[in-house]
Design a protein around this motif. Structure first.
Motif, PDB file in Angstrom:
ATOM      1  N   ARG A 344       0.794  -1.230   0.000  1.00  0.00           N
ATOM      2  CA  ARG A 344       0.000   0.000   0.000  1.00  0.00           C
ATOM      3  C   ARG A 344       0.829   1.284   0.000  1.00  0.00           C
ATOM      4  N   PRO A 345       1.948   1.372   0.738  1.00  0.00           N
ATOM      5  CA  PRO A 345       2.699   2.633   0.754  1.00  0.00           C
ATOM      6  C   PRO A 345       3.190   3.100  -0.616  1.00  0.00           C
ATOM      7  N   PHE A 346       3.354   2.190  -1.562  1.00  0.00           N
ATOM      8  CA  PHE A 346       3.802   2.592  -2.894  1.00  0.00           C
ATOM      9  C   PHE A 346       2.652   2.868  -3.844  1.00  0.00           C
ATOM     10  N   ALA A 347       1.431   2.584  -3.428  1.00  0.00           N
ATOM     11  CA  ALA A 347       0.269   2.782  -4.309  1.00  0.00           C
ATOM     12  C   ALA A 347      -0.013   4.270  -4.493  1.00  0.00           C
ATOM     13  N   THR A 348      -0.277   4.650  -5.722  1.00  0.00           N
ATOM     14  CA  THR A 348      -0.645   6.031  -6.027  1.00  0.00           C
ATOM     15  C   THR A 348      -2.135   6.178  -6.316  1.00  0.00           C
ATOM     16  N   HIS A 349      -2.785   5.059  -6.710  1.00  0.00           N
ATOM     17  CA  HIS A 349      -4.194   5.101  -7.079  1.00  0.00           C
ATOM     18  C   HIS A 349      -4.901   3.813  -6.653  1.00  0.00           C
ATOM     19  N   ASP A 350      -6.201   3.906  -6.503  1.00  0.00           N
ATOM     20  CA  ASP A 350      -7.079   2.739  -6.473  1.00  0.00           C
ATOM     21  C   ASP A 350      -7.735   2.643  -7.843  1.00  0.00           C
ATOM     22  N   LEU A 351      -7.921   1.424  -8.323  1.00  0.00           N
ATOM     23  CA  LEU A 351      -8.610   1.215  -9.603  1.00  0.00           C
ATOM     24  C   LEU A 351      -9.999   0.682  -9.283  1.00  0.00           C
ATOM     25  N   VAL A 352     -11.002   1.493  -9.515  1.00  0.00           N
ATOM     26  CA  VAL A 352     -12.373   1.169  -9.129  1.00  0.00           C
ATOM     27  C   VAL A 352     -13.257   1.050 -10.364  1.00  0.00           C
ATOM     28  N   LYS A 353     -14.324   0.292 -10.229  1.00  0.00           N
ATOM     29  CA  LYS A 353     -15.250   0.114 -11.337  1.00  0.00           C
ATOM     30  C   LYS A 353     -15.947   1.434 -11.644  1.00  0.00           C
ATOM     31  N   SER A 354     -16.082   1.723 -12.934  1.00  0.00           N
ATOM     32  CA  SER A 354     -16.738   2.948 -13.373  1.00  0.00           C
ATOM     33  C   SER A 354     -17.508   2.651 -14.646  1.00  0.00           C
ATOM     34  N   GLY A 355     -18.815   2.462 -14.532  1.00  0.00           N
ATOM     35  CA  GLY A 355     -19.628   2.118 -15.686  1.00  0.00           C
ATOM     36  C   GLY A 355     -19.217   0.770 -16.239  1.00  0.00           C
ATOM     37  N   ASP A 356     -18.936   0.713 -17.545  1.00  0.00           N
ATOM     38  CA  ASP A 356     -18.529  -0.543 -18.167  1.00  0.00           C
ATOM     39  C   ASP A 356     -17.015  -0.720 -18.148  1.00  0.00           C
ATOM     40  N   SER A 357     -16.310   0.207 -17.479  1.00  0.00           N
ATOM     41  CA  SER A 357     -14.853   0.146 -17.458  1.00  0.00           C
ATOM     42  C   SER A 357     -14.370   0.321 -16.020  1.00  0.00           C
ATOM     43  N   ALA A 358     -13.243   0.983 -15.848  1.00  0.00           N
ATOM     44  CA  ALA A 358     -12.681   1.241 -14.523  1.00  0.00           C
ATOM     45  C   ALA A 358     -12.018   2.600 -14.540  1.00  0.00           C
ATOM     46  N   MET A 359     -11.784   3.150 -13.345  1.00  0.00           N
ATOM     47  CA  MET A 359     -11.191   4.487 -13.230  1.00  0.00           C
ATOM     48  C   MET A 359     -10.137   4.499 -12.136  1.00  0.00           C
ATOM     49  N   LEU A 360      -9.061   5.229 -12.393  1.00  0.00           N
ATOM     50  CA  LEU A 360      -8.030   5.437 -11.383  1.00  0.00           C
ATOM     51  C   LEU A 360      -8.481   6.529 -10.422  1.00  0.00           C
TER      52      LEU A 360
END
Length: 449
Positions: A344-360
């Motif tokens: 987690r400390p190196f993570a810059t984004h979460d990748l979450v579901k967004s419509g039919d795709s995903a979003m950072l």
């Protein structure tokens, strides 16, 4: 020509698959010692590509075949070429029935379709390159056809699980040898096609995109990391010499590592220098937005069981006699045990579901951390935000200013569910939109490297 319509027996035992006027798929195979697996006969014909034999190795055959095609059909490549390479991971190989090969073949065809059907597309030829190695050395329940047999499937998988750590070392060895050579030569192939494009250096359209999964991602990282690390150190410590070109060099246009099976400790140098304030100051003072363009994105699933269980166990047992530092600033022990995508400390984004795709979704700076986790990654300032705006308007990221050359995203279960769930529609569409947003951004910039 849709690859699904081509009989499997006409594809097997080939080094180069040619699907009419649609796309080509080349095979480059590595053995356990990091050497090319076999050579191709001198008299092999590009339309058949039948192997095995003696003579050139597969990367040489790829280069010579493309060079001959370029000389014969120069007009076909007037808008450049897309080179799309994929390195598979644990429990996979180059056999015709392998899911990764079938899915990659399908993905390459979809890229070609987009290039030839979408409004404004450049109609660039697509050359797919399947980078394979012995990711599977022991049969598991699935390969034996007993995955639904209770008890028997569990017992059959036990020996297979123990190959996890053996294959890790093999992947890293390959990454330092044949894989490194292949990726460098792929970048040179792209350069050769750029030379053939009838346009200025600032408007070249050839692209080289590298994707690695699991131990394949580890091999790719072994191949490319030194180049990125050297570049970042030059930008930080020798910025006067680099002030006219203050960005990460473009050996490859984009590197994507999915559920990478290597320790977070190996990413420390990139994490440290890509978050160095001097790099941020250089970007702002030179007002060159190209520095923010993504070069590498790491995506780790939050439900990746092998990387969250087998990997830490193997790292712990394999490093019992290794000493590690642990201070306020250094956390070597945890970084040695935990896979990069799960750290987690190196993570810059979460990748979450967004419509039919995903979003950072950008992760706020961790103010309570005094180590690298508390340092803000390089992100676009006011002058760069406008150039990065396509990533936000196309739904790739929630905040364009969080886009940077090196990003680490942790994916929700709804986007990638587990270690091998990399071909689902949501994630594939996200990668497609990421590349499209990157293309839009590049096209509106006046400078290239």
């Amino acid at each position: 020509m849709d690859p699904v319509s081509v009989p499997a027996d006409s594809r097997e035992h080939r080094v180069f698959e040619v699907y009419g006027d649609t796309f080509k798929l080349a095979h480059i195979e590595c053995d356990d010692q990091g050497s090319y697996w076999e050579t191709t006969p001198d008299n092999v014909e590009s339309n058949s590509g039948i192997r095995p034999g003696r003579g050139r190795n597969q990367i040489e055959f790829l280069e010579e075949t493309l060079e001959a095609d370029l000389a014969k059909n120069r007009a076909r490549y007037r808008n450049g070429v897309i080179l799309l390479a994929f390195a598979h991971g644990w429990n996979n190989n180059a056999q015709e029935k392998n899911d990764n090969l079938r899915e990659f073949r399908k993905a390459a065809y979809e890229v070609w379709e987009d290039e030839n059907t979408k409004p404004g597309a450049l109609k660039r030829p697509v050359v797919a390159i399947y980078l394979s190695w012995r990711g599977r050395v022991i049969q598991n329940a699935t390969s034996l056809g007993i995955e639904n047999v209770k008890g028997a499937s569990f017992l059959a998988n036990i020996p297979h699980y123990f190959s996890f750590w053996n294959r890790k070392g093999t992947a890293e060895e390959i990454g330092y040898r044949a894989m490194a050579e292949s990726l460098k030569r792929i970048s040179l192939i792209r350069r050769r096609f750029e030379e053939a494009e009838p346009r200025s250096a600032a408007d070249k359209n050839s692209r080289a995109i590298i994707v690695g999964h699991s131990f394949g991602a580890a091999a790719v990282f072994s191949s490319v990391s030194r180049s990125y690390e050297d570049d970042l150190m030059e930008l930080v410590y020798d910025h006067e010499r680099r002030k006219e070109r203050p960005w990460v060099h473009r050996n490859w246009d984009l590197v994507v590592l999915v559920n990478p099976a290597f320790e977070a400790l190996r990413y420390v140098t990139i994490a440290r220098y890509s978050r160095d304030q001097r790099l941020v100051d250089l970007a702002e003072s030179r007002r060159v937005p190209y520095i923010y363009l993504p070069r590498m994105i790491v995506v780790g699933s939050k439900t990746d069981v092998p990387n969250k269980t087998l990997f830490p166990i193997g790292q712990t047992l394999g490093n019992l006699t290794s000493s590690t530092q642990r201070t306020r600033w250094i956390e070597q022990g945890e970084r040695l045990r935990v896979a990069l995508g799960a750290y987690r400390p190196f993570a810059t984004h979460d990748l979450v579901k967004s419509g039919d795709s995903a979003m950072l979704r950008a992760i706020p700076k961790q103010e309570d951390k005094s180590s690298l986790g508390g340092m803000k990654p390089l992100s676009a300032g006011e002058h760069g935000r406008a150039f990065m705006s396509p990533f936000q308007t196309q739904g790739v990221v929630d905040d364009a200013s969080s886009i940077g050359p090196f990003m680490v995203a942790q994916a929700d279960k709804s986007v990638i569910d587990g270690h091998g769930d990399i071909w689902n529609d949501h994630f594939r569409l996200f990668i497609t939109r990421l590349i499209e947003a990157r293309e839009t951004t590049v096209n509106q910039m006046s400078r290239r490297n």
